[in-house]
Design an enzyme around this catalytic site. Structure first.
Site, PDB file in Angstrom:
ATOM      1  N   ASN A  68      -7.874  -0.229   4.436  1.00 50.41           N
ATOM      2  CA  ASN A  68      -8.675  -0.766   3.334  1.00 50.41           C
ATOM      3  C   ASN A  68      -7.974  -1.942   2.669  1.00 50.41           C
ATOM      4  O   ASN A  68      -8.247  -2.282   1.533  1.00 50.41           O
ATOM      5  CB  ASN A  68      -8.959   0.337   2.297  1.00 50.41           C
ATOM      6  CG  ASN A  68      -7.684   1.007   1.835  1.00 50.41           C
ATOM      7  OD1 ASN A  68      -6.605   0.730   2.365  1.00 50.41           O
ATOM      8  ND2 ASN A  68      -7.784   1.877   0.861  1.00 50.41           N
ATOM      9  N   GLY A  83      -3.665  -1.760   7.052  1.00 52.20           N
ATOM     10  CA  GLY A  83      -4.828  -2.405   7.647  1.00 52.20           C
ATOM     11  C   GLY A  83      -6.147  -1.710   7.451  1.00 52.20           C
ATOM     12  O   GLY A  83      -7.173  -2.262   7.792  1.00 52.20           O
ATOM     13  N   ASP A 136       0.878  -1.165   0.000  1.00 55.23           N
ATOM     14  CA  ASP A 136       0.000   0.000   0.000  1.00 55.23           C
ATOM     15  C   ASP A 136       0.923   1.225   0.000  1.00 55.23           C
ATOM     16  O   ASP A 136       2.103   1.098   0.336  1.00 55.23           O
ATOM     17  CB  ASP A 136      -0.883  -0.031   1.259  1.00 55.23           C
ATOM     18  CG  ASP A 136      -1.851   1.140   1.326  1.00 55.23           C
ATOM     19  OD1 ASP A 136      -2.327   1.549   0.258  1.00 55.23           O
ATOM     20  OD2 ASP A 136      -2.104   1.635   2.422  1.00 55.23           O
ATOM     21  N   LYS A 137       0.449   2.402  -0.370  1.00 54.60           N
ATOM     22  CA  LYS A 137       1.336   3.571  -0.425  1.00 54.60           C
ATOM     23  C   LYS A 137       1.276   4.385   0.858  1.00 54.60           C
ATOM     24  O   LYS A 137       2.222   4.389   1.632  1.00 54.60           O
ATOM     25  CB  LYS A 137       0.986   4.461  -1.635  1.00 54.60           C
ATOM     26  CG  LYS A 137       1.954   5.642  -1.791  1.00 54.60           C
ATOM     27  CD  LYS A 137       1.592   6.529  -2.959  1.00 54.60           C
ATOM     28  CE  LYS A 137       0.442   7.469  -2.653  1.00 54.60           C
ATOM     29  NZ  LYS A 137       0.757   8.513  -1.668  1.00 54.60           N
TER      30      LYS A 137
END
Length: 1216
Positions: free
Chosen positions: A882, A880, A494-495
């Site tokens: 989405n 954690g 994720d970023k």
């Protein structure tokens, strides 16, 4: 004969199953009973382990409608079998949403559903005496109850209110009054008690389940066999080991059940206020709630006992239990009018209006005379929390090649044991051995071949790895997955909050005036902007709330609001109750400091007061941020104004599309691209003045679609999202280890590309191709446009230059260079179009896709599944929020949550950066290699012992009880457990450990060691019989003193007892010494260090054990100790033979070591040459596809081309 029909239940869902109906068959049951008696109960155990055989062996097939027992099989790759008993219940209707006031045939709309318990049905049916009760068949499986549907001729489960497929508007009109007591009791017959009841099994039940494990049953049979053969000491030792193992296992399982029970039971039963048809409100226990009940949410909040949809008021909820993110979320009431209200209610789609079970409602917002109400949608195990608990209670088996191969390997060992079994019987018959001895000895060979300590030894490596992970702040709730981490070859990140800092800093703003942008401004709080619509939007368009006096909410909202310097005030409970006018949340600027010269001027004071009051803004209604819509909006009223205003903020592209075109600056796209290319996060603002005739009540009923249209574009907020210090270094480590990395984010495409370049995920010389797809519209088919972005190393502006450069790179460089020089970047919309309309391109895109932007949570999960279908072993690292679905779906999910253990992912890091990823992979690799080492060692141990015993059987001898005890407890257990202690290697290497036990080099290693051990044992066995002093040993023999042995017997000879089992002999002593050293030799050879584990010499417990055992064995071999010889039943042999044995042991060690080194260096290439596999295509799909695409001249598509769905192979150039 009627064919067996198969019915699918839960079709399309994760727990989809096939189901067959059966009824008991008397003659089959009699046959099974007879078989059980004849086999001593073993047949019953077999039927218990194999439910399919258990049902088919005692029942005959019948239709589902008349079935007494059901046989279920999961349709996933595991194909697990289950059995379930069908029960019958009496109820006044057939379905939970039948109307009791209508004839039995009349029904309300209904769908599938879940969960019910048929408790006290007869008592309940007495309450519905006016209706004739009907029989309903049902069964329960994995805490879900399935009811028979006569119309569909299948079993179905009832989820809850969603089964009625009611629209949002009809929930308001038909379900907002609440249920009568009668209807509530009727629905309770189907849905049961609203409780997630985690039953903690009694210790006795757990003991029975554990003891009936095939391994322990095998051990029990072995112990009975050893006792029959008078091996009491060894049998006792194994009993003690097994008892400790069972006790530890029971303690762990019981502890896990109790922890889960306590976690679920906390706040699960409480008193709630329930509306009973109209305005009657009564107190009830939360366990009595059923779908359709209307509950009142108290002002001070509560822990939700069910899933419910909000129909009045607003709630602030902490959903950290579900998402792992502790930022409070604002939930608003379900729309009752407009387009959205016409849509059927769906929990996933309408989650911003839904309060989930187990989440904490911190506080509520309500207005005069209004209660905050919610309609119960799901109860019990159907709720989101219930589903989570079910996934923990009934996890899917971990599918890993190592475990499957381990069972195959054990079957091979059983096959070897079978050969020994037959050999022993034939040999015993030839030597006229008594029948009892034949049975005991032939069965004993099987117990030798399958080592009793194997499961414990295999688990040890994982337990030690888990402990080491905990020391570096990584917590694990699924230890079996540690081994899988060793095979990861792709990690999705994720970023925001993972690769970059969680918080955003406000870099500046760029306002839009009269269709053009003003210069950027960094000071938002300056006086000239106080009364501007731009600052008003920043101050009001958020979901912040005060909790215990502190502002709380989304970090982005907090940064944006604090930049304005404004103050937020919320009405107290008393204010809301006392004042007739509405008391909304109010924001206002701080009181400006008046220059001293003007302080006494009344005019200035009046101006200040009027200015302050006109700047005070009340937030009347809030439409919370939706990741699907990528925006949020508010309706506000400025103090003293007659009209209301709507403010909107969100993704720039979305906001611009909702604005009047003339208000959006012409340079919008270029300006946005400039910022996003530099890695800034950009948010757009918009405003609209609403009609003055709109009252508060009308606004509460309006849908957001009516508000969020014809807006006026206000400008851009530019936020800076810094990359974490550790990110670039970690990604470089992974890249050097040939582990692919990609970014999956909900953020803007160009921002994501910029971050990918800055952190090294995409190198400077590599090109990015943006894949933009549009769905079919009117008569135009779906299409993909391929945009080539400029390289950061060179400035390329026009498409012609791009084409020229592409041609240069394509034709002047080798194919491999060209193949490596590009990455695809895809957004969520394009991803959805491509998966639907271009399925043949999905894997090609994903193979080189590195940036996936604007991805919805379910799309992240879908991407992980696509990667897994291409044979990647996928890791997912996210914060954690989405990422829950993807974290669960990946082979290894790592959550960077602040919680110690997140239920969403198998691994949770307490350090909020991605340093945990290489640590986890290193530990996974070390644990995997440890599992291989231990398995190979345990397999060799059983084969060496098998060879020893087989050779001894040929002279009707065996190993002694204490010899078995010494080998199994002192040598094997100590070595197996200490060899697991090697820590992981300090860096990630390019190579990956093997994933299969059944691989050429590994089998070659095991076979060469078996043959070496066999050769040296046979050599020693034959050589001892050729010695001049050799004779058939008797208690009178004294080979240590050869000169006097023929003249006079040993002093103890007359008192020595006769050895009936022929344990004491020269062959036994020789093979005992040789085999004991062989165990240590293979342990050292198989205990691999670099490149996945630290060298064995750094594992001091292992080295100490080896040195200690070598010393002990050499001492008792070269300098016999009478007491030890008597204990181990070793006979005395001449000193020369002892020296010969030392030479044989050294020779054995040297040959074993050389063969293992040769196998490591040349084994793979030799096997490839031997089986002509040098040019064989790769097995894994992604490598196979990569090779195919290397030869495809049309891939990747040329710049400025379009691909149409109707003809996927034709690329039609379209000018940009």
């Amino acid at each position: 004969m009627k064919t067996k029909e198969v019915t699918i239940i839960n079709q399309g869902l994760e727990d989809e199953m096939e189901v067959w109906g059966y009824q008991p068959c008397l003659w089959k049951m009699i046959l099974v009973g007879v078989g059980a008696v004849c086999s001593g109960g073993l047949l019953l155990l077999l039927l218990y382990w194999l439910p399919e055989w258990g049902v088919k062996g005692t029942c005959t097939h019948t239709s589902l409608k008349g079935a007494h027992t059901l046989l279920l099989r999961s349709t996933d790759e595991f194909k697990q079998w289950f059995r379930a008993k069908v029960h019958v219940v009496l109820a006044p209707g057939r379905k939970p949403f039948d109307s009791l006031d209508l004839p039995p045939t009349a029904q309300l709309p209904n769908g599938d559903g879940e969960l019910g318990i048929g408790a006290a049905h007869e008592k309940q049916c007495g309450k519905f005496a006016h209706r004739e009760p009907v029989q309903i068949r049902y069964f329960t499986h994995h805490s879900t109850t399935y009811y028979w549907n006569d119309l569909m001729q299948t079993f179905e489960f009832y989820k809850g209110l969603e089964d009625v497929k009611a629209s949002c508007a009809s929930i308001h009109s038909d379900h907002s009054a609440g249920l009568s007591k009668t209807l509530q009791e009727y629905r309770a017959l189907f849905f049961g008690e609203n409780e997630i009841d985690v039953q903690v099994p009694s210790l006795f039940m757990l003991l029975i389940t554990e003891v009936l494990n095939p391994f322990y049953v095998f051990q029990l049979c072995s112990i009975i066999l050893w006792c029959a053969d008078d091996y009491y000491y060894y049998a006792t030792a194994i009993i003690i080991m097994s008892a400790i193992s069972i006790a530890t296992s029971l303690y762990t399982i019981k502890k896990q059940y109790v922890m889960l029970h306590d976690m679920v039971a906390a706040h699960s039963v409480l008193r709630v206020s329930v509306c009973r048809g109209g305005k009657d409100i009564e107190q009830a226990m939360s366990t009595e709630l059923v779908p359709g009940d209307v509950i009142v949410i108290p002002a001070n909040g509560m822990i939700m006992p069910c899933d419910a949809v909000l129909i009045h008021g607003t709630c602030i909820v902490n959903e950290s239990m579900l998402t792992g993110e502790s930022v409070p979320v604002t939930k608003t009431s379900l729309p009752s009018s407009g387009e959205e209200a016409a849509v059927s209610y769906d929990m996933e789609e309408h989650k911003r209006y839904t309060l989930f079970c187990g989440t904490n409602v911190i506080q509520t917002r309500f207005y005069t005379g209004e209660l905050v109400k919610a309609v119960v949608v799901r109860t019990g195990f159907s709720t989101e929390k219930g589903q989570l608990v079910r996934s923990i209670l009934y996890p899917k088996p971990t599918d890993f090649k190592l475990y499957r191969d381990a069972y195959l390997f054990l079957l091979c060992l059983v096959g070897v044991a079978g050969i020994g079994f037959i050999y022993t019987i034939i040999l015993s018959i030839i030597n006229k051995v008594p029948a009892k001895s034949i049975i005991v000895e032939s069965l004993d060979i099987i117990t030798i071949t399958v080592p009793p300590a194997l499961p414990a030894a295999m688990t040890a490596g994982i337990v030690f790895a888990q402990r080491r992970l905990k020391q570096v702040g990584i917590f694990c709730i699924s230890p079996q997955r540690i081994n899988i981490c060793g095979q990861l070859n792709l990690v999705c990140f994720d970023k925001t909050g993972t690769l970059t800092e969680d918080g955003l800093d406000l870099w500046g703003i760029q306002r839009a005036d009269d269709g053009s942008f003003s210069p950027p401004d960094s000071d938002v709080a300056k006086e000239s902007l106080v009364n501007s619509a731009f600052v008003a939007c920043m101050a009001t368009c958020h979901s912040l709330t005060k909790i215990e006096g502190e502002l709380s909410g989304d970090p982005l909202d907090l940064k944006m609001f604090s930049a304005t310097g404004w103050i937020l005030e919320e009405p107290t409970e008393e204010e809301t109750a006392l004042h007739n006018p509405i008391m909304p949340t109010v924001v206002h600027p701080p009181k400006h400091t008046v220059p001293e010269a003007n302080q006494n001027n009344p005019l200035t004071q009046n101006m200040e007061l009027s200015e302050l009051s006109s700047s005070e803004i009340g937030i009347v209604r809030q439409f919370p941020f939706s990741s699907a819509l990528q925006r949020m909006s508010v309706v506000v009223r400025r103090l003293g104004e007659r009209h209301m205003d709507a403010y909107l903020k969100g993704a720039p592209e979305v906001v611009a599309s909702l604005c009047k075109q003339h208000t959006v600056p012409q340079s919008f796209t270029e300006t946005l691209e400039t910022y996003t290319r530099q890695g800034f996060r950009v948010i757009a603002l918009a405003h609209r003045q609403l009609e003055s005739k709109l009252s508060w009540h009308k606004v509460q009923g309006l849908s957001r679609d009516l508000i969020e249209t014809n807006m006026e574009f206000l400008g851009l907020i530019i936020m800076q999202n810094k990359i974490k210090e550790e990110t670039a270094g970690v990604l470089l480590q992974l890249r050097q280890a040939n582990i692919r990395t990609l970014m999956v984010t909900g953020d803007n495409m160009l921002t994501a590309i910029s971050v990918a370049r800055d952190c090294g995920m995409v190198c400077a010389h590599e090109r990015i191709i943006i894949v933009d797809a549009v769905p079919p519209k009117d008569l135009h088919p779906a299409s993909i446009t391929w945009h080539y972005t400029e390289n950061m190393a060179q400035t390329i502006r026009d498409s012609q230059t791009v084409e020229i450069n592409l041609e240069e790179e394509t034709y002047d460089k080798p194919v491999t260079q060209q193949e490596q020089s590009y990455h695809f970047a895809v957004n969520g919309r394009a991803f959805a179009v491509i998966t639907e309309h271009f399925p043949q391109l999905v894997q090609k895109l994903v193979l080189r896709g590195t940036v996936f932007a604007r991805m919805a949570p379910d799309q992240k999960t879908q991407l992980v599944e696509i990667l897994q279908s291409m044979d990647y072993t996928v890791g997912m690292c996210g914060d954690g929020a989405n990422d829950c679905g993807a974290l669960k779906r990946a082979h290894s999910g790592i959550s960077l949550s602040e919680l110690e253990a997140s239920v969403a992912s198998p691994f949770t890091s307490s350090t909020p950066n991605i340093c945990c990823v290489p640590n986890l992979i290193r530990e996974g690799r070390a644990a995997l290699i440890t599992s291989f080492c231990v398995f190979k060692f345990m397999a060799l141990y059983s084969i060496i012992q098998y060879l020893t015993v087989t050779l001894l059987y040929s002279i009707l001898s065996n190993l002694g009880d204490f010899q078995f005890l010494f080998i199994d407890l002192i040598i094997i257990l100590i070595i197996a457990f200490t060899m697991s202690l090697n820590p992981a290697w300090k860096e990630l290497v390019l190579r990956r450990p093997p994933s299969s036990l059944i691989s050429g080099p590994l089998l070659c290693s095991v076979l060469t060691q078996i043959l070496t051990c066999l050769a040296f044992q046979v050599l020693a066995f034959l050589l001892v019989q050729q010695q001049s002093w050799y004779e058939k040993w008797t208690p009178q023999s004294d080979a240590c003193n050869v000169s006097s042995s023929s003249l006079s017997p040993s002093p103890n000879a007359t008192t020595a007892p006769q050895d009936h089992k022929n344990i004491k002999n020269y062959e036994n002593t020789t093979l005992f010494y040789i085999s004991s050293f062989q165990y240590l030799v293979v342990a050292i050879i198989f205990s691999k260090g670099k490149p996945f584990r630290q060298p064995s010499y750094k594992n001091w417990p292992f080295m100490l054990s080896c040195v200690g055992l070598y010393t002990f064995l050499l001492v008792i071999m070269l300098h016999p100790v009478p007491a030890i010889d008597r204990f181990l039943e070793i006979v005395c042999v001449p000193h020369d033979w002892r020296v010969t044995l030392v030479i044989i042991v050294i020779g054995n060690a040297a040959v074993s070591l050389l063969l293992e080194m040769a196998n490591e260096r040349w084994g793979s290439s030799f096997l490839s040459w031997l089986f002509c596999r040098r040019n064989k295509p790769p097995r894994v799909r992604y490598m196979h596809l990569a090779l195919e695409l290397q030869d495809d001249a049309d891939w990747p598509p040329r710049p400025s081309t379009v691909t149409y769905a109707s003809d996927p192979q034709s690329y039609i150039p379209v000018p940009l």
